[in-house]
Design a protein around this motif. Structure first.
Motif, mmCIF file in Angstrom:
data_model
loop_
_atom_site.group_PDB
_atom_site.id
_atom_site.type_symbol
_atom_site.label_atom_id
_atom_site.label_comp_id
_atom_site.label_asym_id
_atom_site.label_seq_id
_atom_site.Cartn_x
_atom_site.Cartn_y
_atom_site.Cartn_z
ATOM 1 N N GLU A 120 -15.946 0.409 -1.200
ATOM 2 C CA GLU A 120 -16.718 -0.200 -0.120
ATOM 3 C C GLU A 120 -17.376 0.844 0.780
ATOM 4 O O GLU A 120 -18.573 0.749 1.098
ATOM 5 N N SER B 257 0.788 -1.227 0.000
ATOM 6 C CA SER B 257 0.000 0.000 0.000
ATOM 7 C C SER B 257 0.822 1.280 0.000
ATOM 8 O O SER B 257 1.762 1.443 0.790
ATOM 9 N N ASP C 106 -10.147 0.265 -3.269
ATOM 10 C CA ASP C 106 -11.045 -0.746 -2.704
ATOM 11 C C ASP C 106 -11.859 -0.160 -1.555
ATOM 12 O O ASP C 106 -13.060 -0.400 -1.433
ATOM 13 N N ALA C 107 -11.168 0.602 -0.689
ATOM 14 C CA ALA C 107 -11.855 1.206 0.452
ATOM 15 C C ALA C 107 -12.867 2.243 -0.009
ATOM 16 O O ALA C 107 -13.968 2.344 0.549
ATOM 17 N N SER D 95 -3.932 -1.261 2.816
ATOM 18 C CA SER D 95 -4.866 -0.243 3.302
ATOM 19 C C SER D 95 -6.294 -0.779 3.329
ATOM 20 O O SER D 95 -7.245 -0.014 3.436
ATOM 21 N N ARG D 96 -6.420 -2.096 3.224
ATOM 22 C CA ARG D 96 -7.673 -2.789 3.509
ATOM 23 C C ARG D 96 -7.289 -4.217 3.907
ATOM 24 O O ARG D 96 -6.143 -4.645 3.720
ATOM 25 N N ARG D 97 -8.225 -4.942 4.461
ATOM 26 C CA ARG D 97 -7.903 -6.281 4.941
ATOM 27 C C ARG D 97 -7.653 -7.238 3.779
ATOM 28 O O ARG D 97 -8.210 -7.069 2.684
ATOM 29 N N THR E 259 -1.841 -1.971 -2.691
ATOM 30 C CA THR E 259 -2.215 -3.137 -1.885
ATOM 31 C C THR E 259 -2.385 -4.381 -2.740
ATOM 32 O O THR E 259 -1.845 -5.449 -2.412
ATOM 33 N N GLY F 288 -5.448 -0.378 -2.537
ATOM 34 C CA GLY F 288 -6.368 -0.620 -1.432
ATOM 35 C C GLY F 288 -7.210 0.598 -1.113
ATOM 36 O O GLY F 288 -8.330 0.472 -0.607
ATOM 37 N N THR F 289 -6.673 1.788 -1.412
ATOM 38 C CA THR F 289 -7.455 3.009 -1.217
ATOM 39 C C THR F 289 -8.673 3.004 -2.127
ATOM 40 O O THR F 289 -9.765 3.407 -1.729
ATOM 41 N N ARG G 201 -10.962 3.811 8.097
ATOM 42 C CA ARG G 201 -10.620 2.425 7.751
ATOM 43 C C ARG G 201 -9.383 1.970 8.522
ATOM 44 O O ARG G 201 -8.482 2.769 8.805
#
Length: 349
Positions: A185, A38, A181-182, A91-93, A69, A178-179, A282
């Motif tokens: 979501e 990330s 993705d966040a 930056s996300r699971r 990510t 991942g940013t 997050r």
């Protein structure tokens, strides 16, 4: 199947090939700790790496690379051995599909650490219109098919007459981030689901509902700016009226260059993110390859350095990270001490 190595990792693999690298043990400690992943977590892990190198010169300086990510997870899960990275920032699971890929490639000892909290900030220039938006308005502006209908909005005022009559222009991260993705979501899906018709669509066709709620338009309204969040800061500050999507830490570091946009009436601040009142709050993660703990000298000590830095008085707060609540910090500190491996059941809870 082995994922393509980045330039940095490829060069490392060539170097290690002559040193007997490629296995999970033996003389795998010939190289420094390597970290990928990330762009949001990158500055935090870089700070930890710098302090680790000062405190533990016998282990060398960790090599930290910003790949996004998704790209980092692909590299991390590609296999066990010194040509593969030891740590992945996220930056996300981790997704269950990524976990399963890891397992298939022998990466079956994954230690998950939630290292702190960040906010997915929407920013604009101080010379911009000082917008205040809702998740529904952001979704309607950036969805490829808002609520399943044709996307026709060109200006923000097309979404709501109270918004500025200026073109919709948003700089954001690529699909490997991942940013992003966040953002999908926490903002896009949440905004989409404010429409009652979406609940009915979900019952009829879940896949169609997911497409409608998550697919971002591909015209000039949304501009992919790569994994470099500093580039987004630069472009937004130079283009009043344009918005940008990035981690809160970059907003905090560049106060005056950009300002945060309130979402659903809540501005992105340290306190609003720490309390999860801000819709874009997050968790941030670091994943350790437990299979490398014996092979890579200093990996345990690197994890210990991270734990020492993530508290309210730790130096990562000065870098812009928001510290986890006490209970969360204690739980992940215990995982770091025991090196307890993540399970598929953990990811499903």
């Amino acid at each position: 199947m082995r994922a393509p190595l980045t330039g940095l990792m490829a060069a490392m693999a060539v170097t290690l090939a002559g040193c007997g690298g490629g296995g999970g043990g033996g003389d795998g400690g010939v190289r420094a700790i390597t970290v990928v992943g990330s762009s949001t977590v990158y500055p935090f892990t870089r700070a930890v790496a710098e302090n680790f190198a000062r405190n533990n010169p016998e282990f060398g300086s960790p090599v930290v690379e910003s790949t996004g990510t998704g790209g980092g997870m692909e590299l991390f899960c590609s296999g066990v051995g010194t040509e593969y990275p030891d740590v992945a920032n996220a930056s996300r699971r981790m997704k269950l599909t990524e976990f399963e890929t890891c397992q298939e490639n022998g990466v079956d000892q994954i230690i998950e650490l939630q290292v702190g909290i960040d906010g997915l900030a929407v920013v604009e220039s101080p010379d911009g219109p000082q917008m205040e938006l809702t998740r529904a308005q952001i979704y309607e502006a950036l969805a490829a098919e808002p609520y399943g209908e044709e996307q026709t909005a060109e200006n923000w005022s097309d979404i709501d007459p109270s918004l500025p009559d200026i073109p919709i222009r948003v700089y954001g991260p690529p699909t490997t981030s991942g940013t992003r993705d966040a953002f999908i979501e926490l903002i896009m899906e949440a905004g989409c689901e404010t429409n009652p018709a979406i609940a009915a669509l979900a019952e009829e066709d879940e896949d169609r509902k997911d497409e409608v709620c998550t697919r971002i338009r591909e015209d000039q309204a949304f501009i992919e700016a790569g994994e470099n969040d500093n580039l987004i800061i630069q472009r937004v500050s130079q283009n009043p009226g344009y918005l940008g999507l990035l981690g809160y830490s970059f907003l905090a570091e560049n106060e005056g260059e950009v300002v945060g946009v309130s979402i659903d009436g809540v501005a992105p601040t340290y306190d609003s993110i720490a309390s999860f009142d801000y819709p874009g709050a997050r968790p941030l993660y670091v994943y350790i390859k437990g299979n490398h703990l014996q092979a890579i000298r200093g990996l345990r000590e690197f994890v210990a350095e991270y734990v020492s830095a993530w508290g309210p008085e730790g130096y990562l707060v000065e870098e812009g990270m928001i510290s986890n609540p006490d209970e969360t910090r204690a739980r992940f500190a215990a995982i770091a001490e025991s090196m307890t491996a993540l399970t598929a059941e953990d990811l499903q809870n």
